[in-house]
Motif scaffolding. Structure first.
Motif, PDB file in Angstrom:
ATOM      1  N   PHE A 293     -96.771 -12.893 -65.083  1.00  0.00           N
ATOM      2  CA  PHE A 293     -95.633 -12.337 -65.798  1.00  0.00           C
ATOM      3  C   PHE A 293     -94.473 -12.019 -64.862  1.00  0.00           C
ATOM      4  O   PHE A 293     -93.343 -12.460 -65.091  1.00  0.00           O
ATOM      5  CB  PHE A 293     -96.041 -11.076 -66.568  1.00  0.00           C
ATOM      6  CG  PHE A 293     -94.918 -10.468 -67.360  1.00  0.00           C
ATOM      7  CD1 PHE A 293     -94.555 -11.011 -68.588  1.00  0.00           C
ATOM      8  CD2 PHE A 293     -94.216  -9.385 -66.883  1.00  0.00           C
ATOM      9  CE1 PHE A 293     -93.501 -10.470 -69.318  1.00  0.00           C
ATOM     10  CE2 PHE A 293     -93.162  -8.831 -67.603  1.00  0.00           C
ATOM     11  CZ  PHE A 293     -92.813  -9.370 -68.821  1.00  0.00           C
TER      12      PHE A 293
ATOM     13  N   LEU B  16     -96.871  -5.608 -73.373  1.00  0.00           N
ATOM     14  CA  LEU B  16     -96.719  -6.892 -74.043  1.00  0.00           C
ATOM     15  C   LEU B  16     -97.103  -6.797 -75.519  1.00  0.00           C
ATOM     16  O   LEU B  16     -96.477  -7.421 -76.379  1.00  0.00           O
ATOM     17  CB  LEU B  16     -97.551  -7.957 -73.340  1.00  0.00           C
ATOM     18  CG  LEU B  16     -97.057  -8.388 -71.953  1.00  0.00           C
ATOM     19  CD1 LEU B  16     -98.040  -9.351 -71.305  1.00  0.00           C
ATOM     20  CD2 LEU B  16     -95.681  -9.027 -72.054  1.00  0.00           C
TER      21      LEU B  16
ATOM     22  N   CYS C 120    -102.321 -13.197 -70.764  1.00  0.00           N
ATOM     23  CA  CYS C 120    -101.818 -12.013 -70.050  1.00  0.00           C
ATOM     24  C   CYS C 120    -102.307 -10.723 -70.708  1.00  0.00           C
ATOM     25  O   CYS C 120    -102.665  -9.759 -70.025  1.00  0.00           O
ATOM     26  CB  CYS C 120    -100.283 -12.035 -70.001  1.00  0.00           C
ATOM     27  SG  CYS C 120     -99.582 -13.160 -68.786  1.00  0.00           S
ATOM     28  N   ILE C 121    -102.312 -10.715 -72.033  1.00  0.00           N
ATOM     29  CA  ILE C 121    -102.789  -9.529 -72.754  1.00  0.00           C
ATOM     30  C   ILE C 121    -104.295  -9.365 -72.559  1.00  0.00           C
ATOM     31  O   ILE C 121    -104.782  -8.265 -72.266  1.00  0.00           O
ATOM     32  CB  ILE C 121    -102.432  -9.643 -74.244  1.00  0.00           C
ATOM     33  CG1 ILE C 121    -100.912  -9.587 -74.431  1.00  0.00           C
ATOM     34  CG2 ILE C 121    -103.103  -8.530 -75.051  1.00  0.00           C
ATOM     35  CD1 ILE C 121    -100.444  -9.867 -75.841  1.00  0.00           C
TER      36      ILE C 121
ATOM     37  N   LEU D   1     -99.152 -15.972 -72.953  1.00  0.00           N
ATOM     38  CA  LEU D   1     -98.931 -14.610 -73.440  1.00  0.00           C
ATOM     39  C   LEU D   1    -100.249 -13.962 -73.845  1.00  0.00           C
ATOM     40  O   LEU D   1    -100.538 -12.819 -73.452  1.00  0.00           O
ATOM     41  CB  LEU D   1     -97.963 -14.621 -74.625  1.00  0.00           C
ATOM     42  CG  LEU D   1     -97.772 -13.286 -75.351  1.00  0.00           C
ATOM     43  CD1 LEU D   1     -97.174 -12.248 -74.429  1.00  0.00           C
ATOM     44  CD2 LEU D   1     -96.909 -13.457 -76.600  1.00  0.00           C
TER      45      LEU D   1
ATOM     46  N   LEU E 209     -99.411  -3.357 -68.305  1.00  0.00           N
ATOM     47  CA  LEU E 209     -98.615  -4.526 -68.669  1.00  0.00           C
ATOM     48  C   LEU E 209     -99.090  -5.106 -69.990  1.00  0.00           C
ATOM     49  O   LEU E 209     -98.269  -5.489 -70.837  1.00  0.00           O
ATOM     50  CB  LEU E 209     -98.695  -5.582 -67.563  1.00  0.00           C
ATOM     51  CG  LEU E 209     -97.997  -6.913 -67.858  1.00  0.00           C
ATOM     52  CD1 LEU E 209     -96.515  -6.712 -68.157  1.00  0.00           C
ATOM     53  CD2 LEU E 209     -98.180  -7.885 -66.698  1.00  0.00           C
ATOM     54  N   ALA E 210    -100.400  -5.179 -70.192  1.00  0.00           N
ATOM     55  CA  ALA E 210    -100.936  -5.683 -71.455  1.00  0.00           C
ATOM     56  C   ALA E 210    -100.478  -4.817 -72.627  1.00  0.00           C
ATOM     57  O   ALA E 210    -100.100  -5.329 -73.691  1.00  0.00           O
ATOM     58  CB  ALA E 210    -102.462  -5.732 -71.392  1.00  0.00           C
TER      59      ALA E 210
ATOM     60  N   TYR F 220     -94.224  -4.920 -77.187  1.00  0.00           N
ATOM     61  CA  TYR F 220     -93.041  -5.779 -77.308  1.00  0.00           C
ATOM     62  C   TYR F 220     -93.263  -6.868 -78.360  1.00  0.00           C
ATOM     63  O   TYR F 220     -92.326  -7.227 -79.087  1.00  0.00           O
ATOM     64  CB  TYR F 220     -92.711  -6.405 -75.956  1.00  0.00           C
ATOM     65  CG  TYR F 220     -91.377  -7.113 -75.942  1.00  0.00           C
ATOM     66  CD1 TYR F 220     -90.195  -6.397 -76.103  1.00  0.00           C
ATOM     67  CD2 TYR F 220     -91.298  -8.488 -75.782  1.00  0.00           C
ATOM     68  CE1 TYR F 220     -88.964  -7.041 -76.105  1.00  0.00           C
ATOM     69  CE2 TYR F 220     -90.071  -9.140 -75.780  1.00  0.00           C
ATOM     70  CZ  TYR F 220     -88.907  -8.408 -75.942  1.00  0.00           C
ATOM     71  OH  TYR F 220     -87.690  -9.048 -75.951  1.00  0.00           O
ATOM     72  N   THR F 221     -94.476  -7.384 -78.443  1.00  0.00           N
ATOM     73  CA  THR F 221     -94.789  -8.364 -79.486  1.00  0.00           C
ATOM     74  C   THR F 221     -94.638  -7.748 -80.870  1.00  0.00           C
ATOM     75  O   THR F 221     -94.068  -8.368 -81.781  1.00  0.00           O
ATOM     76  CB  THR F 221     -96.220  -8.904 -79.294  1.00  0.00           C
ATOM     77  OG1 THR F 221     -96.323  -9.525 -78.008  1.00  0.00           O
ATOM     78  CG2 THR F 221     -96.575  -9.918 -80.376  1.00  0.00           C
TER      79      THR F 221
ATOM     80  N   TRP G 123     -92.807 -15.414 -78.612  1.00  0.00           N
ATOM     81  CA  TRP G 123     -92.581 -14.492 -79.727  1.00  0.00           C
ATOM     82  C   TRP G 123     -91.926 -15.215 -80.904  1.00  0.00           C
ATOM     83  O   TRP G 123     -92.179 -14.881 -82.058  1.00  0.00           O
ATOM     84  CB  TRP G 123     -91.733 -13.316 -79.248  1.00  0.00           C
ATOM     85  CG  TRP G 123     -92.483 -12.506 -78.231  1.00  0.00           C
ATOM     86  CD1 TRP G 123     -93.538 -11.664 -78.468  1.00  0.00           C
ATOM     87  CD2 TRP G 123     -92.276 -12.498 -76.817  1.00  0.00           C
ATOM     88  NE1 TRP G 123     -93.993 -11.131 -77.289  1.00  0.00           N
ATOM     89  CE2 TRP G 123     -93.236 -11.617 -76.259  1.00  0.00           C
ATOM     90  CE3 TRP G 123     -91.384 -13.131 -75.969  1.00  0.00           C
ATOM     91  CZ2 TRP G 123     -93.309 -11.367 -74.894  1.00  0.00           C
ATOM     92  CZ3 TRP G 123     -91.463 -12.891 -74.608  1.00  0.00           C
ATOM     93  CH2 TRP G 123     -92.409 -12.015 -74.086  1.00  0.00           C
TER      94      TRP G 123
ATOM     95  N   ASN H 289    -102.466 -11.533 -64.998  1.00  0.00           N
ATOM     96  CA  ASN H 289    -101.267 -11.194 -65.769  1.00  0.00           C
ATOM     97  C   ASN H 289    -100.121 -10.666 -64.919  1.00  0.00           C
ATOM     98  O   ASN H 289     -98.954 -10.943 -65.189  1.00  0.00           O
ATOM     99  CB  ASN H 289    -101.601 -10.240 -66.924  1.00  0.00           C
ATOM    100  CG  ASN H 289    -101.851  -8.812 -66.487  1.00  0.00           C
ATOM    101  OD1 ASN H 289    -102.005  -8.521 -65.308  1.00  0.00           O
ATOM    102  ND2 ASN H 289    -101.928  -7.906 -67.451  1.00  0.00           N
TER     103      ASN H 289
END
Length: 490
Positions: free
Chosen positions: A121, A201, A101-102, A98, A197-198, A204-205, A146, A117
């Protein structure tokens, strides 16, 4: 007549230029070896034959409840995994993936194909891990990144994971469904890229961190965090029934059971989870349908000539800007309403079955009892539509793992591996999709019949109740195959 012809030609041009498409096409038109109607009738015959066979097998044996499986936490392989702390390693890899990816999204290459990423993902996690869950059970419940972040925060603030307000029971799984719909909308309609996307994420985190602090770890990851709900539903079909021991003290288990037997376990209690399952179906069907020429022709030609030209402009060139905006609205509305449309259809067929059998159960009770019987269909739809992406782009993760930022690195010596473009054979792909769709619906027919036998009082009522559902399965089968057989517009 001439102006209509010109408008039609221009409309066709607009179809070609309207929106770019990606997803699961190969850029070529595949002609089926046989006419589609032959495949459709063959699929219908296979489902009807399977239903007839079920009527004549041992009904008492089918109706008897199965075992919950046997505990396997003491076998040598499991003890070896515990000795080498495999679960701890997987947790570290999950959280590290995760964060990577960020990081690669913010500081890596801007190319979607050259950045770690996007492939990790969208392909490895969303597709590959889904298929892995089908075999290894709900491993995500233990390695959810998460959830791990929430546990880290709880080490500093112990009361954090208990939340500060009680989760409203009336909400049930509706928040998870809303997040799931938003996620699919972003996947299909937003301009995606590594940096975007980063950002998603990170957002969403933050939502998960705040949600756990608000409602508590237990209820947030049970009802709201939609990846947890999604993988938990897929794990119902797995031969390994795994529930990790929770930090709040709840015990877990590790059992080996007959594959797909989890479908026949205790049904859900909330309609919202049924709608979630239906969206697993409808979103995949919509993803395939919205890229077809038929779908685009419906809006850009039929709707335009029917009524939209009066709202926009008779000249297609002038109308293009407004039509593009309306097309976005149209697609979004169809996606959002799709699970509720499926729900109405499903409830209608169940209601007919209830009417035929004069069952004393309420419509809601019957709907919930048959919820999990839809999971095999959702699974095969998912695999049939997307498995080629694992073949074509998923293998690139081997080289991207050595150069995740796209800087020319070679951390593990695999940066030059598997660069050859792999294009699946279209003939093989179609027949694999055909087999998957038919097998999934036959499985659903079987599980529906078993549920009916265990729910209704007599074999006659069980068979009668399944006649409307058999018709629904036939409709699902033919429509699913039809969507897969359609040429894709671009």
């Amino acid at each position: 007549m001439q102006s209509r012809y010109v408008a039609t030609v221009l409309g066709l041009f607009l179809i070609a230029a309207a929106t770019p498409c990606s997803a699961h096409s190969f850029g070529i038109v595949y002609t089926l070896p046989l006419p589609f109607w032959l495949y459709a009738w063959a699929a219908v015959a296979a489902l009807i034959a399977s239903f007839v066979v079920l009527i004549y097998v041992d009904q008492v044996r089918l109706a008897s409840p199965g075992t919950t499986g046997r505990e396997i936490h003491h076998i040598a392989l499991v003890r070896l995994a515990k000795r080498f702390k495999l679960l701890g390693l997987l947790k570290a890899l999950s959280l590290g993936a995760l964060l990577l990816c960020i990081a690669t999204g913010f500081w890596g290459a801007s190319s979607p194909y050259g950045n770690f990423n996007m492939t990790f993902f969208w392909i490895v996690f969303l597709l590959g891990f889904s298929y892995g869950t089908l075999f290894f059970g709900d491993l995500f419940a233990a390695i959810n990144p998460w959830k791990l972040i929430a546990d880290v925060i709880a080490r500093i603030f112990p009361r954090y994971i208990h939340g500060c307000i009680r989760y409203p029971r009336i909400l049930a799984y509706w928040p998870a469904l809303a997040l799931y719909i938003a996620f699919i909308w972003l996947e299909l309609f937003s301009q995606s890229g590594p940096r975007r996307l980063a950002n998603l994420l990170v957002v969403y985190t933050a939502i998960n961190v705040l949600g756990v602090g608000l409602f508590g770890r237990k209820y947030w990851f049970k009802y709201v965090e939609f990846f947890s709900v999604f993988f938990r539903l897929i794990a119902i079909m797995a031969p390994i029934d795994y529930k990790p021991r929770e930090s709040c003290g709840e015990g877990g288990h590790l059992r080996l059971r007959v594959p797909f037997s989890g479908v026949l376990t205790e049904p859900p209690r909330q309609v919202s989870l049924l709608v979630f399952v239906l969206f697993m179906l409808s979103s995949t069907a919509f993803d395939g349908l919205h890229e077809t020429v038929v779908w685009k022709k419906l809006f850009w030609l039929d709707f335009y000539h029917g009524f939209l030209q009066y709202w926009t402009d008779p000249n297609p060139f002038v109308a293009y800007a407004s039509m593009s905006r309306y097309y976005g609205y149209w697609q979004s509305i169809c996606l959002i309403l799709s699970p509720f449309l499926y729900f109405l259809v499903f409830a209608g067929f169940i209601a007919v079955g209830k009417l035929l059998t004069q069952s004393a159960l309420t419509l809601k009770e019957i709907l919930l009892k048959f919820t999990y019987t839809l999971l095999p269909i959702a699974l095969v739809y998912h695999i049939a539509h997307y498995y080629t992406l694992v073949q074509t782009q998923g293998i690139k993760i081997v080289s991207l793992a050595s150069d995740p930022f796209g800087w020319g690195s070679n951390w593990f010596g695999t940066a030059d591996w598997l660069h050859r473009v792999f294009i699946p054979d279209t003939n093989s792909t179609w027949h694999i999709q055909l087999g998957l769709i038919i097998a999934g619906h036959i499985a659903s027919v079987y599980f529906s019949h078993v549920v009916a036998l265990r729910t209704l009082t007599t074999q006659r009522n069980a068979v009668l109740s399944q006649l409307p559902l058999l018709l629904l399965m036939l409709m699902f089968t033919v429509s699913g195959l039809w969507i897969l057989s359609q040429p894709v517009g671009s």
